[in-house]
Design a protein around this motif. Sequence first.
Motif, PDB file in Angstrom:
ATOM      1  N   ILE A 121      82.489 101.850 -31.344  1.00 26.93           N
ATOM      2  CA  ILE A 121      83.024 103.190 -31.594  1.00 26.93           C
ATOM      3  C   ILE A 121      83.958 103.110 -32.790  1.00 26.93           C
ATOM      4  N   GLY A 122      83.640 103.869 -33.830  1.00 25.36           N
ATOM      5  CA  GLY A 122      84.510 103.929 -34.993  1.00 25.36           C
ATOM      6  C   GLY A 122      84.787 102.599 -35.649  1.00 25.36           C
ATOM      7  N   GLY A 123      83.799 101.727 -35.655  1.00 26.06           N
ATOM      8  CA  GLY A 123      83.967 100.425 -36.281  1.00 26.06           C
ATOM      9  C   GLY A 123      84.559  99.356 -35.386  1.00 26.06           C
ATOM     10  N   GLN A 124      84.960  99.721 -34.154  1.00 23.79           N
ATOM     11  CA  GLN A 124      85.506  98.751 -33.205  1.00 23.79           C
ATOM     12  C   GLN A 124      84.456  98.406 -32.156  1.00 23.79           C
ATOM     13  N   LEU A 125      84.261  97.110 -31.910  1.00 20.25           N
ATOM     14  CA  LEU A 125      83.321  96.646 -30.902  1.00 20.25           C
ATOM     15  C   LEU A 125      84.037  96.489 -29.570  1.00 20.25           C
ATOM     16  N   TYR A 126      83.382  96.932 -28.492  1.00 20.13           N
ATOM     17  CA  TYR A 126      83.948  96.846 -27.140  1.00 20.13           C
ATOM     18  C   TYR A 126      83.029  96.004 -26.262  1.00 20.13           C
ATOM     19  N   PHE A 127      83.657  95.148 -25.475  1.00 23.83           N
ATOM     20  CA  PHE A 127      82.941  94.220 -24.602  1.00 23.83           C
ATOM     21  C   PHE A 127      83.413  94.481 -23.163  1.00 23.83           C
ATOM     22  N   PRO A 128      82.683  95.330 -22.409  1.00 27.59           N
ATOM     23  CA  PRO A 128      83.104  95.609 -21.036  1.00 27.59           C
ATOM     24  C   PRO A 128      82.496  94.615 -20.050  1.00 27.59           C
ATOM     25  N   TRP A 129      83.311  94.203 -19.091  1.00 30.46           N
ATOM     26  CA  TRP A 129      82.769  93.399 -17.996  1.00 30.46           C
ATOM     27  C   TRP A 129      82.922  94.187 -16.708  1.00 30.46           C
ATOM     28  N   PHE A 130      81.824  94.359 -15.951  1.00 28.24           N
ATOM     29  CA  PHE A 130      81.808  95.182 -14.755  1.00 28.24           C
ATOM     30  C   PHE A 130      81.989  94.304 -13.517  1.00 28.24           C
ATOM     31  N   SER A 131      83.067  94.546 -12.770  1.00 30.76           N
ATOM     32  CA  SER A 131      83.347  93.807 -11.543  1.00 30.76           C
ATOM     33  C   SER A 131      83.170  94.761 -10.363  1.00 30.76           C
ATOM     34  N   PHE A 132      82.060  94.605  -9.628  1.00 29.41           N
ATOM     35  CA  PHE A 132      81.711  95.553  -8.588  1.00 29.41           C
ATOM     36  C   PHE A 132      82.185  95.159  -7.191  1.00 29.41           C
ATOM     37  N   TRP A 133      82.875  94.029  -7.049  1.00 32.64           N
ATOM     38  CA  TRP A 133      83.336  93.639  -5.721  1.00 32.64           C
ATOM     39  C   TRP A 133      84.302  94.673  -5.156  1.00 32.64           C
ATOM     40  N   ARG A 134      84.106  95.033  -3.911  1.00 36.82           N
ATOM     41  CA  ARG A 134      84.986  96.026  -3.283  1.00 36.82           C
ATOM     42  C   ARG A 134      86.325  95.422  -2.902  1.00 36.82           C
ATOM     43  N   ARG A 135      86.279  94.190  -2.435  1.00 34.09           N
ATOM     44  CA  ARG A 135      87.495  93.491  -2.025  1.00 34.09           C
ATOM     45  C   ARG A 135      87.620  92.186  -2.795  1.00 34.09           C
ATOM     46  N   ASN A 136      88.840  91.708  -2.856  1.00 35.97           N
ATOM     47  CA  ASN A 136      89.120  90.400  -3.450  1.00 35.97           C
ATOM     48  C   ASN A 136      88.551  90.234  -4.866  1.00 35.97           C
ATOM     49  N   PRO A 137      88.826  91.169  -5.762  1.00 39.72           N
ATOM     50  CA  PRO A 137      88.397  90.953  -7.149  1.00 39.72           C
ATOM     51  C   PRO A 137      89.187  89.809  -7.763  1.00 39.72           C
ATOM     52  N   LEU A 138      88.752  89.348  -8.904  1.00 38.32           N
ATOM     53  CA  LEU A 138      89.466  88.268  -9.572  1.00 38.32           C
ATOM     54  C   LEU A 138      90.911  88.676  -9.828  1.00 38.32           C
ATOM     55  N   ALA A 139      91.817  87.771  -9.528  1.00 39.61           N
ATOM     56  CA  ALA A 139      93.246  88.045  -9.707  1.00 39.61           C
ATOM     57  C   ALA A 139      93.973  86.734  -9.955  1.00 39.61           C
ATOM     58  N   ASP A 140      95.183  86.868 -10.470  1.00 38.80           N
ATOM     59  CA  ASP A 140      96.082  85.727 -10.656  1.00 38.80           C
ATOM     60  C   ASP A 140      95.415  84.627 -11.474  1.00 38.80           C
ATOM     61  N   GLU A 141      95.465  83.387 -10.984  1.00 38.97           N
ATOM     62  CA  GLU A 141      94.973  82.275 -11.793  1.00 38.97           C
ATOM     63  C   GLU A 141      93.465  82.320 -11.985  1.00 38.97           C
ATOM     64  N   ARG A 142      92.742  82.831 -10.998  1.00 42.21           N
ATOM     65  CA  ARG A 142      91.292  82.957 -11.162  1.00 42.21           C
ATOM     66  C   ARG A 142      90.956  83.931 -12.294  1.00 42.21           C
ATOM     67  N   LEU A 143      91.659  85.048 -12.346  1.00 43.46           N
ATOM     68  CA  LEU A 143      91.424  86.003 -13.421  1.00 43.46           C
ATOM     69  C   LEU A 143      91.785  85.385 -14.768  1.00 43.46           C
ATOM     70  N   SER A 144      92.876  84.642 -14.815  1.00 42.34           N
ATOM     71  CA  SER A 144      93.268  83.979 -16.062  1.00 42.34           C
ATOM     72  C   SER A 144      92.215  82.975 -16.506  1.00 42.34           C
TER      73      SER A 144
END
Length: 241
Positions: A121-144
């Motif tokens: 969009i407007g010369g900027q590239l976007y990289f989306p990552w879709f996390s569909f887990w309902r519970r316990n999504p990546l967080a803290d050190e795992r997300l890092s």
Amino acid sequence: MAEPKIPSLQHLVRNWHSDPARIQKDLVRLVNNPPTFSYNPLFGAVRDMLVLHVPYDQIVEGIKRGVKRKSAQDILLAVLPLIREYVDGLAPDFVQQVERRYYPVGRGLMVPFEPPLVYGIGGQLYFPWFSFWRRNPLADERLSLFVTLVDELLLEDPDLETARFHILDFSAPKDKAPRELKIISASEIPRVNDERKVEMLETFVDGYLMAKANLAGVPKPGKGKDRGAEPPPPDHPDLFK
């Protein structure tokens, strides 16, 4: 001979434990009791909305026809309105698919990473990552750890190194609450340093090799007569879908 399957990058991180014996246990369990539910139809829905501009009602009907179990339909259709909310706010100049790539975890273990798409969009590239887990999504050190590993893969590709990396978290804030869309900018997530990254990945490889040794010589389990009668809970740790 049964053998643990190699997880995708995000599932490696989600199922990481500080004790390799816990990783071994999870991988062996997944061979003996493979998951029967997948969020994969939602990735198709994202592309249909964003790339092909398929009408929303048509996508809903496609999921109902393509997914036979009503309980699985309900899980997917609970996420679909949030995907529409995200897509409706976009007006990309272009959308492109991204080829699968592999991250060398160590000791010859190559873990796949397959982003769904990128858009500009407007010369900027976007990289989306879709996390569909309902519970316990990546967080803290795992997300890092996840963001650190993805960063490395993006920087290896001149076409992606300047992309804005966003994580779209479709989880629910509480057990019985409805899902919400939370967009996390990867730039706000602290990275793990190289020493800690290597330590965490070595722990996973230890657990993987322990599972492989545990399963050596064990016949691969067949499908039971009742297998697939009901999907597992939405956050069954499906490593491969």
